[in-house]
Scaffold this motif. Structure first.
Motif: not given
Length: 367
Positions: A316-322
Motif C-alpha cells: 500500500t503506497l500513499v500518493v500525494l496528488a492534485a
C-alpha cells in the motif's frame, strides 16, 4: 521536489520562503553540490493540508469522529502527522510538549526535532531528549520497520554521525573518517550527510564518499566513492540501496544483480518494507519492481500531479496528488502491483501549503 510540484508551489504559495533545487543537475554527473534534498520536506508540506485545511480527512488505519488522546503505546504503524507540538496517528493525538519541526517513526516510537535543533524521542509514552541536529533545516533518518534513527550533530568541532536505538535508548556516535571542514548541509562543500538507515546499517557521506556502516561494529559494509552530496543515495531497505547514477538514471544495488532504471531520475525515494518495490518522486507515480526494474503503473485518473511518498505496508503506497494546478490536493491509497487507487483524504488548495505541519519524512517544510 518534482518540476510539476515546483511550478505549482511557485504559482500558488509565493509567500513561502524556500530554495528551489537545480533539477536539471539531477540528470548530469557534473557538480551537484548546490542542491538540497528538498523533496521530502515539500511532500510533508502537502500532507499538512489534511490538518490545517479544515477539511475531512480519512486517515489510513485511523478511527472516526473527534481524535482521542492516545493511551499507551502511541501507534506507529499508521499514517501520522505533526501539528505544532501535537502528533496525530490512527485517530489518536499526543502533545509532546515541544514544537515538531521534523520527525520519523520506527517500530518502537517517534523521534522528532524542534526548531532549535533539539532531538527528542517518544517511546513507551515518555518524551526524552536524545541529541542535537542543525536548526537550519533539521533532518532525521529512520527505519520504519526497525529500531534505529540517525542524524548529523553539528554542535562539536566537526559534524558527528549519531544513531539512536529506540528499542534500548542507546545513543551511538559513529567512528568515521575525519569530517573536519565538512558542512552539515547537502549544498555545502564536501558535506557530512546522513542518507538513510536500514536495519543495523547507516548510510552516510564523509570523505570516503558514500558508505554503509554497521552501527554495532563500525565495519564499512558498502561504499560508493563517486558520491558527492545528499542526492546520491535515494533510499535503502532490506539490504537494497537505490542510487542516483547521473546520466545512467537510477541504480539499485544489493540484490542478486544490480538493476538499472535508465533515464529514471529522482531526488527522493522510498522502498516498501520488504524492499520489493521502489517509489521515486516524479510528476506522476514512478514505482518499480526493485528486482527486475519493471515499472508498475499506478492509475491516478485525470489528476495533473501525483507522487508516492510513503508505504503503509508492503503493498500500500500513499500518493500525494492534485486534481488541477490550483488543487484540491488529495491523499490516495494505492495498491501495488495492481495499481488501483482510492481517495483517503481531500485537502484544500496550494495556498494552504504554507502552514507548518509535517509528516514522518524526517524533514519539515519551510527551510
Amino acid at each position: 521536489m518534482t518540476e510539476k510540484l515546483k511550478n505549482l508551489l511557485h504559482d500558488q504559495a509565493t509567500t513561502v520562503d524556500f530554495a528551489v533545487p537545480d533539477l536539471d543537475a539531477i540528470t548530469t554527473t557534473g557538480d551537484r553540490r548546490i542542491r538540497r534534498r528538498r523533496g521530502a520536506g515539500l511532500v510533508g508540506g502537502l500532507a499538512a493540508l489534511a490538518v490545517v485545511g479544515g477539511v475531512a480527512v480519512v486517515a489510513l488505519g485511523g478511527g472516526e469522529g473527534t481524535p482521542r488522546v492516545a493511551d499507551e503505546p502511541f501507534p506507529t504503524t499508521t499514517l501520522s502527522w505533526a501539528d505544532g507540538s501535537t502528533l496525530h496517528a490512527g485517530g489518536l493525538t499526543r502533545d509532546v510538549g515541544h514544537e515538531v519541526a521534523a520527525y520519523v517513526v520506527t517500530r518502537h516510537g517517534y523521534v522528532f526535532a524542534d526548531d532549535d535543533g533539539t532531538v527528542r524521542s517518544l517511546v513507551a509514552g515518555r518524551v526524552a531528549e536524545v541529541g542535537a541536529v542543525t536548526s537550519r533545516g533539521p533532518r532525521l533518518v529512520g527505519d520504519t520497520d526497525g529500531a534505529l534513527v540517525g542524524w548529523v550533530d553539528p554542535s562539536g568541532e566537526a559534524p558527528a554521525f549519531v544513531v539512536l536505538d529506540t528499542s534500548t535508548g542507546r545513543v551511538t556516535t559513529l567512528e568515521t573518517e575525519t569530517t573536519a571542514g565538512m558542512g552539515s548541509l547537502a549544498d555545502e562543500e564536501d558535506p557530512a550527510y546522513f542518507y538513510a538507515i536500514d536495519g543495523s546499517t547507516a548510510y552516510l557521506r564523509d570523505h570516503r564518499g558514500a558508505v554503509g556502516v554497521d552501527v554495532a561494529s563500525g565495519e564499512v559494509v558498502w561504499r560508493d566513492r563517486t558520491a558527492r552530496n545528499g542526492f546520491d543515495v535515494l533510499a535503502a531497505e532490506d539490504g537494497l540501496v537505490a542510487l542516483n547514477a547521473g546520466d545512467g538514471g537510477t541504480r539499485i544495488e544489493g540484490g542478486a544483480e544490480p538493476v538499472t532504471l535508465p533515464q529514471v531520475y529522482g531526488s527522493v525515494g522510498t522502498f516498501s518494507a520488504s524492499g520489493r518495490w521502489l517509489s521515486l518522486d516524479a510528476d506522476e507515480p514512478e514505482v518499480y519492481d526493485a528486482h527486475t526494474g519493471q515499472r508498475v503503473r499506478i492509475d491516478i485518473g485525470s489528476r495533473v500531479f501525483g507522487t508516492g511518498y510513503a508505504w503503509v505496508d508492503d503493498t500500500t503506497l500513499v500518493v500525494l496528488a492534485a486534481q488541477t494546478e490550483a488543487g484540491p490536493v488529495e491523499l490516495l491509497s494505492c495498491t501495488v502491483p495492481e495499481g488501483s487507487c482510492t481517495q483517503a483524504a481531500r485537502f484544500g488548495d496550494f495556498d494552504e501549503f504554507a502552514k507548518t505541519v509535517v509528516i514522518a519524512f524526517g524533514e519539515g517544510f519551510g527551510y
